[in-house]
Design an enzyme around this catalytic site. Structure first.
Site, mmCIF file in Angstrom:
data_model
loop_
_atom_site.group_PDB
_atom_site.id
_atom_site.type_symbol
_atom_site.label_atom_id
_atom_site.label_comp_id
_atom_site.label_asym_id
_atom_site.label_seq_id
_atom_site.Cartn_x
_atom_site.Cartn_y
_atom_site.Cartn_z
ATOM 1 N N ALA A 133 0.799 -1.229 0.000
ATOM 2 C CA ALA A 133 0.000 0.000 0.000
ATOM 3 C C ALA A 133 0.826 1.270 0.000
ATOM 4 O O ALA A 133 0.305 2.344 -0.332
ATOM 5 C CB ALA A 133 -0.934 -0.004 1.217
ATOM 6 N N GLU B 108 4.473 3.353 -4.987
ATOM 7 C CA GLU B 108 4.075 4.437 -5.883
ATOM 8 C C GLU B 108 2.804 4.091 -6.650
ATOM 9 O O GLU B 108 1.927 4.946 -6.837
ATOM 10 C CB GLU B 108 5.220 4.716 -6.867
ATOM 11 C CG GLU B 108 5.047 5.967 -7.688
ATOM 12 C CD GLU B 108 5.241 7.247 -6.887
ATOM 13 O OE1 GLU B 108 5.010 8.329 -7.450
ATOM 14 O OE2 GLU B 108 5.613 7.166 -5.705
ATOM 15 N N ALA C 253 0.291 2.112 -5.769
ATOM 16 C CA ALA C 253 -0.870 2.182 -4.880
ATOM 17 C C ALA C 253 -1.246 3.634 -4.592
ATOM 18 O O ALA C 253 -2.430 4.005 -4.626
ATOM 19 C CB ALA C 253 -0.581 1.439 -3.581
ATOM 20 N N ASP D 298 7.036 -6.179 -21.078
ATOM 21 C CA ASP D 298 6.191 -5.237 -20.349
ATOM 22 C C ASP D 298 4.943 -4.832 -21.133
ATOM 23 O O ASP D 298 3.852 -4.759 -20.570
ATOM 24 C CB ASP D 298 7.005 -3.987 -19.999
ATOM 25 C CG ASP D 298 6.180 -2.957 -19.248
ATOM 26 O OD1 ASP D 298 5.555 -3.333 -18.247
ATOM 27 O OD2 ASP D 298 6.153 -1.790 -19.669
ATOM 28 N N HIS E 55 -0.395 -6.055 -23.579
ATOM 29 C CA HIS E 55 -1.254 -5.048 -24.207
ATOM 30 C C HIS E 55 -1.369 -5.214 -25.724
ATOM 31 O O HIS E 55 -2.479 -5.259 -26.267
ATOM 32 C CB HIS E 55 -0.726 -3.651 -23.877
ATOM 33 C CG HIS E 55 -1.408 -2.566 -24.646
ATOM 34 N ND1 HIS E 55 -2.743 -2.275 -24.484
ATOM 35 C CD2 HIS E 55 -0.966 -1.717 -25.614
ATOM 36 C CE1 HIS E 55 -3.088 -1.292 -25.295
ATOM 37 N NE2 HIS E 55 -2.027 -0.945 -25.997
ATOM 38 N N ARG F 290 1.759 8.620 -28.798
ATOM 39 C CA ARG F 290 0.700 8.241 -29.731
ATOM 40 C C ARG F 290 0.266 6.815 -29.449
ATOM 41 O O ARG F 290 1.091 5.906 -29.340
ATOM 42 C CB ARG F 290 1.197 8.358 -31.172
ATOM 43 C CG ARG F 290 0.135 8.090 -32.217
ATOM 44 C CD ARG F 290 0.572 8.574 -33.584
ATOM 45 N NE ARG F 290 1.787 7.918 -34.043
ATOM 46 C CZ ARG F 290 1.975 7.527 -35.308
ATOM 47 N NH1 ARG F 290 1.025 7.707 -36.198
ATOM 48 N NH2 ARG F 290 3.102 6.969 -35.675
ATOM 49 N N ARG G 246 -8.085 6.155 -32.486
ATOM 50 C CA ARG G 246 -7.023 6.870 -31.772
ATOM 51 C C ARG G 246 -7.384 7.049 -30.304
ATOM 52 O O ARG G 246 -8.497 7.442 -29.964
ATOM 53 C CB ARG G 246 -6.785 8.238 -32.424
ATOM 54 C CG ARG G 246 -5.717 9.081 -31.738
ATOM 55 C CD ARG G 246 -5.474 10.360 -32.504
ATOM 56 N NE ARG G 246 -4.946 10.076 -33.827
ATOM 57 C CZ ARG G 246 -5.051 10.909 -34.863
ATOM 58 N NH1 ARG G 246 -5.680 12.063 -34.720
ATOM 59 N NH2 ARG G 246 -4.544 10.575 -36.030
#
Length: 597
Positions: A132, A135, A137, A354, A359, A452, A485
């Site tokens: 907790a 950074e 959190a 990462d 993603h 972007r 976008r």
């Protein structure tokens, strides 16, 4: 229907120990069929008694002793049926009850209809943030929880516990997070009161360096906050990867509730490569069920990602065109202006582990998947994993790696070894009937000229275009394109060809645009708010399942192995530039126009 049993008299034997009340026309009881029947009949007798007390004369009332006598006979009769114990996967049995006066539902209950509701004081949800004082959190998790609380998506009496190894008090934690809490621009009524109420529901626990002892103390504190009532628990593990397994294992043994569901949020990266991810997943699944695990990637909480399936499956103009027949190429672009990761973290994982693994590949899966049979999270995950398994393993010849050149004067972290990529460009192919031969081009980088985030879907040329001569020497300028976008300025753009007004016949490629900031006068919620609300609701379609993890690592493994063997060296590029020049030639190699402007 929301009903509290705390005021039922003794003759009715159903108590908070056995019953959930939910915002539907059902009661949910823990226990076997015999117990359920007992409770039902007890309820029936109690209701009859209350009605007779109200409408009948004294001589026709049921005496309390008669009710108890009937209940005793029923108990004796049903003892033999207790072995027929019908329960669902969480040990919960349900039955319908005739209409009873409904209590008003809160905004939170209306949003999440299956959320158990307790008495007015006991929380129906406890959230523990492990790590907790970190950074993440402080800057993201607690502000997102407050935003949900302020907007009515958390119960008023939610319990939130911050857990770490620092010697702090409740007030210390409240002071740390208070400065990060803000109210929505579009509705700031009672902002100060809401912040005070949220902070009053936030507690701190110093777990020490013995995880087992710490988790036992955490469970005890959560039980105290819950007041002995039924409550669900969420554990957000905002901890370093090297501590994840130990924390998760002791949590599983010592801190899970037996009176509701438990959900575990895990931050990326999810392993270092295919092998480490396999062992991590195996260890987690030995302690938790798959449905309890929520592997979070904040980039997947962006509105752009959620809108992908809406655009595809709710608009007739797009879905018929969504295949190799009409689409020439798809580009997924994510560029950051400056290096924002710390050297200790990023030097170990790099941009592939990462950003690309989670993603980028998840974005491609949502773009390319077949229509799911429903919006259920598992149905969507089933379609995503089919796409990931159909993607060819990456060949080093279709990959460009880069690393920004930085000095101490650039005021960014330069603690990177010579093989840590900060830029990744690649071309993927999906070997299935819908996408055979269509290149999916990935570009993800840090320290580039501008921030972007967008998806560009380029369509094929019009066959036999009679206006071919009117476009000049570059026919690619006449290509129709759909641009989704996110940054800068979230928008949906469609590039079409049209005639320039005036005499003569001059054609121009113009953009039809939906600019969100002009169309919608509302503040866009942070991605952590979106994903945390999904966890509360049990919506897992934006969280990677274990088989998705495996499929994603299989795609990237050949490149990662070449990097580990030092067979691929990143190309250096200027900080604040456009990235490695090799990416431009990779695009040309696969017949795709660059999109730098």
């Amino acid at each position: 229907m929301s009903v509290s049993f705390s005021n039922f008299p003794a003759p009715f034997p159903a108590t908070g120990k056995n019953i959930h009340s939910v915002t539907s026309d059902h009661f949910v009881l823990y226990g076997g069929s015999a117990t359920i029947c007992q409770r039902f009949c007890g309820l029936k007798l109690w209701l009859l008694d209350r009605l007779k007390l109200k409408h009948c004369s004294k001589k026709h009332r049921l005496s309390e002793s008669k009710i108890i006598k009937n209940q005793d006979k029923l108990d004796s009769h049903l003892e033999t049926s207790s072995s027929n114990d019908g329960r669902d996967s969480e040990g919960v049995s349900t039955f319908s009850v005739p209409n009873v006066t409904k209590r008003p539902t809160s905004k939170f209950q209306a949003h999440s209809p299956n959320f158990p509701v307790q008495s007015d004081q006991a929380p129906s949800l406890c959230i523990a943030v492990i790590g907790a004082t970190g950074e993440l959190a402080r800057r993201k998790i607690f502000p997102a929880l407050f935003a949900l609380y302020y907007s009515g998506f958390l119960p008023e009496n939610v319990g939130i516990v911050g857990y770490s190894r620092k010697n702090l008090t409740d007030e210390d934690l409240r002071s740390i997070i208070a400065s990060t809490l803000t109210c929505r621009i579009d509705h700031r009524e009672n902002c100060g009161d809401k912040i005070d109420a949220f902070l009053s529901r936030t507690y701190y626990l110093n777990g020490g360096y013995d995880n087992r002892e710490g988790m036992l103390k955490l469970s005890a504190l959560m039980e105290h906050i819950e007041g002995g009532f039924e409550a669900n628990r969420i554990f957000y593990l905002s901890v370093p990867q090297e501590a994840l397994l130990d924390v998760a294992s002791t949590l599983a043994i010592c801190a899970q509730t037996q009176k509701g569901w438990n959900r575990i949020i895990i931050e990326k990266p999810f392993g270092f490569d295919a092998l480490s991810s396999h062992w991590l997943t195996k260890a987690l699944l030995s302690k938790f069920q798959e449905k309890q695990l929520y592997r979070i990637d904040h980039l997947l909480g962006r509105n752009l990602i959620e809108n992908l399936t809406v655009l595809r499956f709710s608009n007739l103009i797009f879905e018929p065109l969504w295949s190799r027949t009409y689409i020439r190429s798809i580009q997924v672009i994510l560029s950051e202006e400056m290096g924002v990761q710390s050297g200790r973290y990023f030097d170990g994982y790099g941009i592939i582990r990462d950003i690309v693994h989670s993603h980028i590949l998840q974005t491609i899966a949502l773009l390319a998947m077949e229509p799911p049979i429903s919006l259920n999270g598992e149905d969507i995950r089933n379609e995503k994993v089919k796409v990931l398994r159909s993607i060819r393993r990456l060949e080093p010849s279709n990959v460009i790696l880069g690393q920004y050149k930085a000095t101490s004067d650039d005021k960014i972290d330069v603690k990177l070894n010579s093989l840590t990529p900060t830029y990744f460009a690649a071309v993927l192919y999906i070997d299935n009937a819908r996408w055979d031969g269509v290149p999916f081009l990935i570009k993800a980088g840090m320290g580039l000229i501008k921030h972007r985030v967008e998806i560009r879907i380029q369509f094929r040329h019009v066959p036999g275009n009679i206006y071919h001569d009117r476009f000049g020497h570059n026919i690619n300028l006449a290509t129709n394109e759909l641009i989704l976008r996110d940054v800068p300025d979230e928008a949906i753009l469609v590039r079409v060809n049209n005639k320039v007004p005036g005499l003569g016949l001059q054609l121009d490629a113009s953009e039809l645009n939906l600019l969100y900031k002009d169309k919608y006068n509302a503040e866009v919620p942070d991605s952590y708010e979106h994903l945390l609300l999904d966890v509360i609701d049990g919506d897992n379609h934006l969280f990677m399942r274990s088989d998705e993890l495996t499929a994603a690592w299989n795609i990237l493994n050949p490149v990662l192995q070449e990097i580990d063997k030092s067979n691929i060296a990143p190309e250096l590029y200027e900080l604040g530039g456009r990235g490695p020049v090799g990416a431009y030639y990779l695009w040309v190699k696969h017949g795709v126009q660059g999109t730098e402007d």
